[in-house]
Design a protein around this motif. Structure first.
Motif, mmCIF file in Angstrom:
data_model
loop_
_atom_site.group_PDB
_atom_site.id
_atom_site.type_symbol
_atom_site.label_atom_id
_atom_site.label_comp_id
_atom_site.label_asym_id
_atom_site.label_seq_id
_atom_site.Cartn_x
_atom_site.Cartn_y
_atom_site.Cartn_z
ATOM 1 N N GLY A 95 34.751 20.757 45.364
ATOM 2 C CA GLY A 95 36.067 20.140 45.281
ATOM 3 C C GLY A 95 36.459 19.435 46.569
ATOM 4 N N LEU A 96 37.739 19.145 46.680
ATOM 5 C CA LEU A 96 38.257 18.400 47.820
ATOM 6 C C LEU A 96 38.596 19.370 48.952
ATOM 7 N N VAL A 97 37.545 19.925 49.558
ATOM 8 C CA VAL A 97 37.706 20.824 50.704
ATOM 9 C C VAL A 97 36.844 20.306 51.845
ATOM 10 N N ASN A 98 37.204 20.697 53.056
ATOM 11 C CA ASN A 98 36.442 20.257 54.219
ATOM 12 C C ASN A 98 35.050 20.859 54.215
ATOM 13 N N LEU A 99 34.067 20.045 54.569
ATOM 14 C CA LEU A 99 32.692 20.545 54.652
ATOM 15 C C LEU A 99 32.507 21.392 55.907
ATOM 16 N N TYR A 100 33.047 20.939 57.031
ATOM 17 C CA TYR A 100 32.902 21.663 58.302
ATOM 18 C C TYR A 100 34.211 22.384 58.597
ATOM 19 N N GLN A 101 34.204 23.689 58.326
ATOM 20 C CA GLN A 101 35.426 24.486 58.398
ATOM 21 C C GLN A 101 35.411 25.430 59.591
ATOM 22 N N GLY A 102 36.603 25.900 59.942
ATOM 23 C CA GLY A 102 36.721 26.867 61.018
ATOM 24 C C GLY A 102 36.539 28.290 60.510
ATOM 25 N N TRP A 103 36.689 29.250 61.413
ATOM 26 C CA TRP A 103 36.531 30.656 61.058
ATOM 27 C C TRP A 103 37.301 31.509 62.059
ATOM 28 N N ASP A 104 37.436 32.784 61.753
ATOM 29 C CA ASP A 104 38.124 33.721 62.630
ATOM 30 C C ASP A 104 37.193 34.088 63.782
ATOM 31 N N GLY A 105 37.555 33.683 64.997
ATOM 32 C CA GLY A 105 36.694 33.930 66.151
ATOM 33 C C GLY A 105 36.517 35.394 66.470
ATOM 34 N N ARG A 106 37.521 36.234 66.172
ATOM 35 C CA ARG A 106 37.407 37.667 66.454
ATOM 36 C C ARG A 106 36.371 38.326 65.554
ATOM 37 N N VAL A 107 36.342 37.924 64.293
ATOM 38 C CA VAL A 107 35.331 38.464 63.378
ATOM 39 C C VAL A 107 33.948 37.986 63.798
ATOM 40 N N ALA A 108 33.850 36.707 64.167
ATOM 41 C CA ALA A 108 32.559 36.137 64.556
ATOM 42 C C ALA A 108 31.996 36.815 65.797
ATOM 43 N N ARG A 109 32.898 37.261 66.672
ATOM 44 C CA ARG A 109 32.445 37.884 67.917
ATOM 45 C C ARG A 109 31.788 39.237 67.677
ATOM 46 N N PHE A 110 32.346 40.012 66.768
ATOM 47 C CA PHE A 110 31.850 41.374 66.565
ATOM 48 C C PHE A 110 30.969 41.524 65.313
ATOM 49 N N ARG A 111 31.211 40.686 64.298
ATOM 50 C CA ARG A 111 30.427 40.789 63.066
ATOM 51 C C ARG A 111 30.025 39.379 62.592
ATOM 52 N N PRO A 112 29.163 38.703 63.336
ATOM 53 C CA PRO A 112 28.815 37.319 62.980
ATOM 54 C C PRO A 112 28.210 37.172 61.589
ATOM 55 N N GLN A 113 27.481 38.196 61.142
ATOM 56 C CA GLN A 113 26.859 38.111 59.819
ATOM 57 C C GLN A 113 27.890 38.152 58.697
ATOM 58 N N ASN A 114 29.079 38.678 58.978
ATOM 59 C CA ASN A 114 30.124 38.795 57.957
ATOM 60 C C ASN A 114 31.170 37.685 58.038
ATOM 61 N N THR A 115 30.977 36.759 58.948
ATOM 62 C CA THR A 115 31.972 35.704 59.159
ATOM 63 C C THR A 115 32.050 34.774 57.955
ATOM 64 N N GLN A 116 33.277 34.495 57.514
ATOM 65 C CA GLN A 116 33.509 33.576 56.402
ATOM 66 C C GLN A 116 34.312 32.368 56.881
ATOM 67 N N LEU A 117 34.098 31.228 56.254
ATOM 68 C CA LEU A 117 34.841 30.022 56.590
ATOM 69 C C LEU A 117 36.265 30.150 56.071
ATOM 70 N N ASN A 118 37.220 29.538 56.785
ATOM 71 C CA ASN A 118 38.636 29.739 56.453
ATOM 72 C C ASN A 118 39.225 28.684 55.519
ATOM 73 N N GLY A 119 38.432 27.697 55.090
ATOM 74 C CA GLY A 119 38.925 26.707 54.136
ATOM 75 C C GLY A 119 39.621 25.518 54.761
ATOM 76 N N ARG A 120 39.837 25.540 56.089
ATOM 77 C CA ARG A 120 40.475 24.425 56.782
ATOM 78 C C ARG A 120 39.475 23.778 57.740
ATOM 79 N N HIS A 121 39.708 22.521 58.073
ATOM 80 C CA HIS A 121 38.773 21.839 58.968
ATOM 81 C C HIS A 121 38.735 22.541 60.328
#
Length: 250
Positions: free
Chosen positions: A141-167
């Motif tokens: 659909g009409l969503v950004n291809l390159y999205q951001g993510w929660d940096g705190r989750v990425a720092r401690f659990r990078p394998q569980n990091t999910q994209l946040n739906g926003r550019h």
């Protein structure tokens, strides 16, 4: 705007012209803090480190590698990259096409299509990375291809990091590009920041392509309106500079 006749506009006054001339002489016209273009070798080495396997790597690593590869191959500025929508990306056996609904120099707001061919090595191919990212993240659909993510989750659990739906925001984009280059080159954060920035991706692709394609197509691919603007992104190698005198045949 103040209904002042054009001939009497403040910017046309001799004093304003004198200040501009003086500032140019004092500051010079040389670009300040111009960063180096990113070479193909460094780019591909980094992609293989981040994404040794499309399925086994983390979604975060795949997203960063895909973003970096496509900014390099597509001559994309950050402001171009943030307007890449999944629904407007089309894949073909030989290439992909991405319709940018807005681009910096798009004066008529007609959009611009970026064409990126498939690479010889699928592991480092920008098109294959995009396909893998869309599949892994289940984007549609009409969503950004390159999205951001929660940096705190990425720092401690990078394998569980999910994209946040926003550019992805620019500070996060810049930070991830620097991390990508730190891991690839083994250089310190300060050394990487001094040598490269996000524009290094755009200038890196431009430097490689400049000597191999027609300049009209090169300028169109990067959406530069003037040749002088395009030349700013090209770093001439020693061999290129020597080609001038070699052509003289002495």
């Amino acid at each position: 705007m103040a209904l002042v006749p054009a001939a009497e506009a403040p910017t046309k006054h001799p004093l304003a012209k004198g200040v501009r001339q003086s500032a140019k002489r004092r500051l010079g016209l040389k670009l300040q803090n111009q960063k180096e273009p990113l070479t193909l070798e460094v780019l591909q080495t980094g992609i293989l480190l981040y994404v040794p396997d499309f399925q086994a790597c983390s979604l975060l690593a795949l997203s960063v590698a895909s973003m970096v590869a496509n900014m390099w191959a597509g001559f994309l500025r950050y402001k171009d990259m943030k307007y890449v929508w999944v629904e407007l990306v089309k894949f073909y056996p030989t290439h992909m096409e991405a319709l940018l609904i807005e681009r910096k120099n798009d004066q008529f707001r007609e959009g611009d299509v970026v064409y990126i061919s498939r690479g010889l090595d699928r592991r480092t191919c920008p098109v294959a990375l995009n396909e893998a990212l869309i599949s892994r993240a289940r984007l549609s659909g009409l969503v950004n291809l390159y999205q951001g993510w929660d940096g705190r989750v990425a720092r401690f659990r990078p394998q569980n990091t999910q994209l946040n739906g926003r550019h992805i925001e620019y500070p996060q984009c810049r930070r991830e590009v620097h991390k990508f280059l730190q891991r690839t080159t083994g250089m310190s954060e300060a050394e990487v920041q001094k040598k490269w920035c996000t524009q290094s991706l755009r200038s890196g692709g431009a430097t490689v392509a400049a000597q191999k394609v027609d300049f009209r197509l090169f300028q169109k691919h990067g959406a530069w309106h003037t040749a002088s603007s395009a030349h700013r992104y090209i770093l001439d190698s020693t061999e290129t500079r020597l080609s001038v005198t070699r052509a003289m045949g002495y």
